[in-house]
Design a protein around this motif. Sequence first.
Motif, PDB file in Angstrom:
ATOM      1  N   ASP A   1      58.008  18.656  -9.914  1.00  0.00           N
ATOM      2  CA  ASP A   1      59.404  18.279  -9.376  1.00  0.00           C
ATOM      3  C   ASP A   1      58.450  17.200  -8.196  1.00  0.00           C
ATOM      4  N   GLY A   2      57.392  16.755  -8.871  1.00  0.00           N
ATOM      5  CA  GLY A   2      57.576  15.037  -8.139  1.00  0.00           C
ATOM      6  C   GLY A   2      56.698  14.962  -6.712  1.00  0.00           C
ATOM      7  N   ALA A   3      55.883  16.189  -6.802  1.00  0.00           N
ATOM      8  CA  ALA A   3      55.106  15.807  -5.798  1.00  0.00           C
ATOM      9  C   ALA A   3      53.959  15.350  -6.279  1.00  0.00           C
TER      10      ALA A   3
ATOM     11  N   PRO B   1      51.701  12.324 -17.728  1.00  0.00           N
ATOM     12  CA  PRO B   1      52.448  12.858 -16.719  1.00  0.00           C
ATOM     13  C   PRO B   1      53.902  12.538 -17.446  1.00  0.00           C
ATOM     14  N   ILE B   2      55.362  12.660 -17.792  1.00  0.00           N
ATOM     15  CA  ILE B   2      55.987  12.822 -18.768  1.00  0.00           C
ATOM     16  C   ILE B   2      57.165  12.147 -17.723  1.00  0.00           C
ATOM     17  N   THR B   3      57.648  11.076 -16.743  1.00  0.00           N
ATOM     18  CA  THR B   3      58.552  10.522 -16.102  1.00  0.00           C
ATOM     19  C   THR B   3      59.060   9.803 -16.512  1.00  0.00           C
ATOM     20  N   PRO B   4      60.390   9.038 -15.903  1.00  0.00           N
ATOM     21  CA  PRO B   4      60.883   7.674 -16.014  1.00  0.00           C
ATOM     22  C   PRO B   4      60.000   6.691 -15.652  1.00  0.00           C
ATOM     23  N   TYR B   5      59.679   6.957 -14.493  1.00  0.00           N
ATOM     24  CA  TYR B   5      58.863   5.935 -13.672  1.00  0.00           C
ATOM     25  C   TYR B   5      57.308   6.272 -13.714  1.00  0.00           C
ATOM     26  N   TYR B   6      56.775   6.083 -14.897  1.00  0.00           N
ATOM     27  CA  TYR B   6      55.917   6.154 -15.856  1.00  0.00           C
ATOM     28  C   TYR B   6      55.444   5.153 -15.232  1.00  0.00           C
ATOM     29  N   LEU B   7      55.825   4.015 -15.103  1.00  0.00           N
ATOM     30  CA  LEU B   7      54.808   2.589 -15.666  1.00  0.00           C
ATOM     31  C   LEU B   7      54.843   2.606 -14.179  1.00  0.00           C
ATOM     32  N   LEU B   8      55.915   2.178 -12.816  1.00  0.00           N
ATOM     33  CA  LEU B   8      55.695   2.543 -11.803  1.00  0.00           C
ATOM     34  C   LEU B   8      54.479   3.038 -11.185  1.00  0.00           C
ATOM     35  N   VAL B   9      54.031   4.517 -11.542  1.00  0.00           N
ATOM     36  CA  VAL B   9      53.479   4.773 -11.104  1.00  0.00           C
ATOM     37  C   VAL B   9      51.878   4.769 -11.374  1.00  0.00           C
ATOM     38  N   SER B  10      51.757   4.067 -13.054  1.00  0.00           N
ATOM     39  CA  SER B  10      50.562   3.671 -13.033  1.00  0.00           C
ATOM     40  C   SER B  10      50.333   2.638 -12.827  1.00  0.00           C
ATOM     41  N   ALA B  11      51.274   1.402 -12.929  1.00  0.00           N
ATOM     42  CA  ALA B  11      50.609   0.428 -11.519  1.00  0.00           C
ATOM     43  C   ALA B  11      50.256  -0.091 -10.514  1.00  0.00           C
ATOM     44  N   THR B  12      50.809   1.669  -9.990  1.00  0.00           N
ATOM     45  CA  THR B  12      50.338   2.243  -8.358  1.00  0.00           C
ATOM     46  C   THR B  12      49.337   2.309  -8.210  1.00  0.00           C
ATOM     47  N   VAL B  13      48.283   3.440  -8.759  1.00  0.00           N
ATOM     48  CA  VAL B  13      47.777   4.035  -8.863  1.00  0.00           C
ATOM     49  C   VAL B  13      46.408   3.252  -9.715  1.00  0.00           C
TER      50      VAL B  13
ATOM     51  N   ALA C   1      50.615   7.041  -0.260  1.00  0.00           N
ATOM     52  CA  ALA C   1      51.258   6.698   0.410  1.00  0.00           C
ATOM     53  C   ALA C   1      52.513   5.824  -0.438  1.00  0.00           C
ATOM     54  N   ARG C   2      51.184   4.888  -1.305  1.00  0.00           N
ATOM     55  CA  ARG C   2      52.334   3.848  -1.796  1.00  0.00           C
ATOM     56  C   ARG C   2      53.448   4.465  -2.744  1.00  0.00           C
ATOM     57  N   LEU C   3      52.898   5.586  -3.630  1.00  0.00           N
ATOM     58  CA  LEU C   3      53.973   6.294  -4.449  1.00  0.00           C
ATOM     59  C   LEU C   3      55.387   6.817  -3.829  1.00  0.00           C
ATOM     60  N   GLY C   4      54.767   7.272  -2.756  1.00  0.00           N
ATOM     61  CA  GLY C   4      56.203   7.409  -1.632  1.00  0.00           C
ATOM     62  C   GLY C   4      56.734   7.133  -1.829  1.00  0.00           C
ATOM     63  N   HIS C   5      56.352   5.728  -1.061  1.00  0.00           N
ATOM     64  CA  HIS C   5      57.815   4.385  -1.100  1.00  0.00           C
ATOM     65  C   HIS C   5      58.137   4.205  -2.389  1.00  0.00           C
ATOM     66  N   PHE C   6      57.893   3.663  -3.221  1.00  0.00           N
ATOM     67  CA  PHE C   6      58.901   2.797  -3.681  1.00  0.00           C
ATOM     68  C   PHE C   6      59.035   4.319  -4.663  1.00  0.00           C
ATOM     69  N   LEU C   7      58.478   6.084  -4.486  1.00  0.00           N
ATOM     70  CA  LEU C   7      59.656   6.568  -5.243  1.00  0.00           C
ATOM     71  C   LEU C   7      60.975   6.948  -4.582  1.00  0.00           C
ATOM     72  N   GLY C   8      60.682   7.034  -3.707  1.00  0.00           N
ATOM     73  CA  GLY C   8      61.700   7.704  -2.198  1.00  0.00           C
ATOM     74  C   GLY C   8      62.553   5.913  -2.743  1.00  0.00           C
ATOM     75  N   ALA C   9      62.671   4.757  -2.898  1.00  0.00           N
ATOM     76  CA  ALA C   9      63.345   3.684  -2.839  1.00  0.00           C
ATOM     77  C   ALA C   9      64.281   3.973  -4.259  1.00  0.00           C
ATOM     78  N   LEU C  10      64.200   4.955  -4.896  1.00  0.00           N
ATOM     79  CA  LEU C  10      64.305   5.074  -6.344  1.00  0.00           C
ATOM     80  C   LEU C  10      65.545   6.271  -5.738  1.00  0.00           C
ATOM     81  N   ARG C  11      65.610   6.726  -4.566  1.00  0.00           N
ATOM     82  CA  ARG C  11      66.854   7.854  -4.648  1.00  0.00           C
ATOM     83  C   ARG C  11      67.877   7.674  -4.191  1.00  0.00           C
TER      84      ARG C  11
END
Lengths: 278, 426
Positions: free
Chosen positions: B219-221, B381-393, B416-426
């Motif tokens: 669920d994206g947590a 993690p199976i998510t369309p944002y995987y590369l964003l997640v990976s590059a951020t962590v 915090a960073r993931l929250g910001h970037f994933l937030g911009a996707l919504r």
Amino acid sequence: MLLLAPTALALGALTVYPGAWVLWLSLQHRIPIFGVARFAGLDNFTFLSVDARFWSAAHTTAVFTVASVALEVVLGVGAALAIHTQRRGRAVALSFLLLAWAMPAVVAAKLFEWLYHPVAGLINVALGRHALNWLGDPAIALAAVTLADVWRTMPFVAILCYARLLAIPPDLYEAAQVDGAGRLATLTRITLPLLGRILLLAVLFRTLDALRAFDIMFVLTGGGPANTTETLTVYAYRALFQTLQLGFGSALSVVVFALVMVVAWAYLRLLRAGSVAA
Amino acid sequence: MSAWGYGATRLIGVLVLLAGCAGSPGEGEPVTLVFKYARILGNADPLPTLLREFEAQHPGVRVKGEAMPWTSDDQHQFYVINLEGRSPGFDVLMLDCIWTPEFARAGWLLDLTPYLQPGELAPFFPSTVASATYDHRVWALPWNMNVGLLFYRTDLLAKYGLQPPDTYEALVEQARLIRGRERDPALDGYLWQGKQYEGLVVNVLEALWANGAPLITDDGAVFPEPARAADALRFLRGLITSGVSPTWTTAADEELSRRAFGDGHAIFLRNWPYARDLFESEGSAVRDKVAFTAIPGRARGEPGAGSTGGAHLGVSRRSRHPELAVALARHLTSERAQRAIALGAALSPSRQALYHDPELVRRNPAMPRLHALALAGRPRPITPYYLLVSATVQPEFSAALVGVKPPERAIDDARARLGHFLGALR
């Protein structure tokens, strides 16, 4: 006026239009593949102003630029003087210099990857028990990357300086000798001042390149460890091409562009002031 | 879509597919399919033969295999530019499994669900099918399989009467004991990948899972168990500070660590199945002295699981010959094709039955064991944002490993960073 048209058109199509487009993108939240496209105002820039990763990259870029350009100048002038005083084998020395300069950055980076290899690398084998973790230690990784870059680009400075040295008329040195000037005085009073303008030009080119440094760190460390070798352009690349945040990545590019412009402008003023004085 | 609609599309799909398989597409009009892939490493590249086979089965069709840039980053960039540019110029594409949801979400891949026959994906590893599935639709066919393994030196463990460790704690104990007795300063304990890149994320994920700390939930947590996540990072950092892993672990990728282990300089190594072939090759310093087991768990945590990876074959949504393209993807992922690839190259099949295939087992007796471990593996993690997640962590994990950030802060900053970037996707 008409004669200027082709230039104006080419500049407009190749520089102004894409530039304006990047500026426009930087004001948006835009991730095309996920259908995100909305105006963001200065959001991206506000985020950058408090983004620790951005400031770390800016700091890395600054340290890298100052250190690599300073080293290149010192070593480049040294190499030029050495070749100039050399009686035989100048051509050989020059070709070795050019070899490093002609090497594509990625190839040079791969070469240094092997030199810095923690177990089998030439450097660590030579250091024996004092082997260092060149690319994995946050305290020295940037220095290691800088050295690799200096090795490759120092010849550029050396060759420009060498060309200038060849153009200094020998009578100047003879006159100095007649006046009883020693070697040191000749160097500091004649050679270096005459190298001044060409050096400033070399430094300008090298600085602009160093501010946009990308390939050497991208290949050697990927920006790590702990982002200690991540420059602004590496960060921009990750945002633009890896995570496809076109808006955010464009904001980063705009900052790099502004930085390069300011530095170029400052140098050009310096150059002009120098030419007026001379 | 209603059940009827779904069934009807599927029926049409099958009919179209049959038509595509059976007939040549229009007399006198040769069709060229372009297949994008990365060159396969190994003794012999089996692909040209497989492509010629397909041509023989489909008269009038020519298949052009086009090699891609070498690194995964470059391949991804190549696809993004070409697929977003709407003129891809290729029909079938090889993709890293972590890109599938991203490409599917972007609308670049053909939805293969209507083409699939019931049970067609059952012979594949469930985790590879999961990573080819997004939004309940299937977007690619699994082509090969990768899973994280713990390699160990059988000679050294046997010498001290030790069984391969099933927890990280036991591994640390054994490494200390063996190094203490061997008195060989060139012998390291445990090698793994700690350079700031995708491999680091894979290694940290395995440590996180063993600690019961997911990176991102369905669920994206993000980091729902921050304390456990920080503890996993602290443990990995401890491996380096205590000397169980060498300091250069922070610069190590797969090949760096594989070579050091292959030269006989370590007791344990985390790596992928391809390493086994190289260890067992002629002239290897560790030939017949290496075995592998599951990635360890934690003593008071969960049992270990290796991270899975591998490549899928997808079909571009802009392909002008979707039926033929699907047929080609199906041909290349068939049992026969995968056997040929497994025999010629160091790639593991995505079809489970092949791990008990007599010919393959004769070539590599460890296949059945590998099957069990691959079956127990977990996808990233199976998510369309995987590369964003990976590059951020990545930088945060790296900062914790080299000790410039306390693990808790690294996890907090990553959140915090993931929250910001994933937030911009919504």
